[in-house]
Design a protein around this motif. Sequence first.
Motif, mmCIF file in Angstrom:
data_model
loop_
_atom_site.group_PDB
_atom_site.id
_atom_site.type_symbol
_atom_site.label_atom_id
_atom_site.label_comp_id
_atom_site.label_asym_id
_atom_site.label_seq_id
_atom_site.Cartn_x
_atom_site.Cartn_y
_atom_site.Cartn_z
ATOM 1 N N UNK A 203 0.829 -1.203 0.000
ATOM 2 C CA UNK A 203 0.000 0.000 0.000
ATOM 3 C C UNK A 203 0.865 1.255 0.000
ATOM 4 N N UNK A 204 1.876 1.283 0.865
ATOM 5 C CA UNK A 204 2.754 2.447 0.934
ATOM 6 C C UNK A 204 3.464 2.661 -0.402
ATOM 7 N N UNK A 205 3.962 1.589 -0.989
ATOM 8 C CA UNK A 205 4.688 1.721 -2.252
ATOM 9 C C UNK A 205 3.762 2.141 -3.398
ATOM 10 N N UNK A 206 2.550 1.620 -3.423
ATOM 11 C CA UNK A 206 1.609 1.997 -4.479
ATOM 12 C C UNK A 206 1.210 3.462 -4.361
ATOM 13 N N UNK A 207 1.006 3.924 -3.128
ATOM 14 C CA UNK A 207 0.657 5.332 -2.925
ATOM 15 C C UNK A 207 1.819 6.244 -3.300
ATOM 16 N N UNK A 208 3.029 5.841 -2.939
ATOM 17 C CA UNK A 208 4.204 6.643 -3.277
ATOM 18 C C UNK A 208 4.425 6.712 -4.785
ATOM 19 N N UNK A 209 4.054 5.669 -5.491
ATOM 20 C CA UNK A 209 4.253 5.631 -6.942
ATOM 21 C C UNK A 209 3.284 6.537 -7.685
ATOM 22 N N UNK A 210 2.224 6.988 -7.016
ATOM 23 C CA UNK A 210 1.222 7.838 -7.644
ATOM 24 C C UNK A 210 1.608 9.311 -7.423
ATOM 25 N N UNK A 211 1.926 10.068 -8.473
ATOM 26 C CA UNK A 211 2.402 11.453 -8.297
ATOM 27 C C UNK A 211 1.463 12.339 -7.495
ATOM 28 N N UNK A 212 0.157 12.190 -7.684
ATOM 29 C CA UNK A 212 -0.798 13.050 -6.981
ATOM 30 C C UNK A 212 -0.744 12.836 -5.469
ATOM 31 N N UNK A 213 -0.487 11.599 -5.043
ATOM 32 C CA UNK A 213 -0.379 11.311 -3.610
ATOM 33 C C UNK A 213 1.027 11.591 -3.098
ATOM 34 N N UNK B 24 -6.226 -5.231 -4.775
ATOM 35 C CA UNK B 24 -4.847 -4.790 -4.969
ATOM 36 C C UNK B 24 -4.660 -3.371 -4.438
ATOM 37 N N UNK B 25 -3.431 -3.080 -4.056
ATOM 38 C CA UNK B 25 -3.113 -1.737 -3.577
ATOM 39 C C UNK B 25 -3.279 -0.712 -4.692
ATOM 40 N N UNK B 26 -2.948 -1.098 -5.907
ATOM 41 C CA UNK B 26 -3.055 -0.158 -7.040
ATOM 42 C C UNK B 26 -4.502 0.276 -7.274
ATOM 43 N N UNK B 27 -5.451 -0.671 -7.131
ATOM 44 C CA UNK B 27 -6.865 -0.314 -7.303
ATOM 45 C C UNK B 27 -7.316 0.647 -6.207
ATOM 46 N N UNK B 28 -6.876 0.402 -4.993
ATOM 47 C CA UNK B 28 -7.249 1.268 -3.879
ATOM 48 C C UNK B 28 -6.682 2.673 -4.070
ATOM 49 N N UNK B 29 -5.437 2.738 -4.495
ATOM 50 C CA UNK B 29 -4.796 4.035 -4.719
ATOM 51 C C UNK B 29 -5.507 4.797 -5.837
ATOM 52 N N UNK B 30 -5.869 4.102 -6.905
ATOM 53 C CA UNK B 30 -6.570 4.756 -8.008
ATOM 54 C C UNK B 30 -7.891 5.358 -7.539
ATOM 55 N N UNK B 31 -8.614 4.631 -6.675
ATOM 56 C CA UNK B 31 -9.864 5.158 -6.136
ATOM 57 C C UNK B 31 -9.598 6.392 -5.269
ATOM 58 N N UNK B 32 -8.554 6.347 -4.470
ATOM 59 C CA UNK B 32 -8.219 7.495 -3.620
ATOM 60 C C UNK B 32 -7.912 8.725 -4.462
ATOM 61 N N UNK B 33 -7.173 8.543 -5.527
ATOM 62 C CA UNK B 33 -6.824 9.673 -6.392
ATOM 63 C C UNK B 33 -8.073 10.292 -7.001
ATOM 64 N N UNK B 34 -9.032 9.463 -7.380
ATOM 65 C CA UNK B 34 -10.271 9.986 -7.977
ATOM 66 C C UNK B 34 -11.079 10.832 -6.993
ATOM 67 N N UNK B 35 -10.828 10.662 -5.713
ATOM 68 C CA UNK B 35 -11.589 11.412 -4.717
ATOM 69 C C UNK B 35 -10.766 12.515 -4.044
#
Length: 246
Positions: free
Chosen positions: A160-170, A223-234
């Motif tokens: 989860x931490x790595x997926x969130x860090x990989x997303x520029x917006x987060x 998956x962590x990537x799906x969760x991160x994508x949802x977070x970014x959308x909100x």
Amino acid sequence: MPSTPDLTVLYPDVAACGSLAAALRAAAAGRLRDVPVTSPASAPLLHATVASTLAHREPLRISARRYERRWSVDGTEPIQRLSLIDGTTDDLAEVARAARAWHDGAALDDIRRAAPFVHLTGRFEVPDHDPARLTESEWQGLRREASELEYAWQGTYQALIEAAHAEPALRALYPFTSHWALRFSTTTRPQLTVVGPCLTAGSDGMYGVGMGFITPDLGLFATAQEAVAMAVRHLPPDLGPTAVGG
């Protein structure tokens, strides 16, 4: 519940010196002769602090454990009061080596080399308190912490931490955790400004996303990537650069 041990029995050498500060000087064999080392009058056998020549370092805190003969160190920065180094050892001379290096302004890696018991938290020093660098430092600290966890769900949390860090917006937001839930702020400590969803990693391997605290009202994901994508959308639109909190 075990009774509180007699500190003069557990630490006879410290008791003979009268304080942890004096015992630390004695163990240093002259290494701390010109360094400010103090112990509080309220608990002189248990605590000591060693000042640093650097304004962006708090005095190194040294504490003795009550139930076993060991000492811990904690070195923080003054704005957020977050640890840059920590560690425990049963060798007071090794503590003295760490204290000398901290006082002299040695680089964090060099403190670790001088006293191998020292643990680097992953955070790095930001003398000018630049909020972008503080954010980067905190991300690095979270990633180090996640990689070192020994819990059964360590892999899930680290993913989860790595997926969130990989997303520029987060990654542009200041990260913080509470009860192992990952949250985000538009300001650094000491005054956080919470923004966006809360992300959680469950022991069942699922990832939750919610606008409340540890409430996955936006869904559970495999998956962590799906969760991160949802977070970014909100995330709110047009978030500006991270600022210093407070």
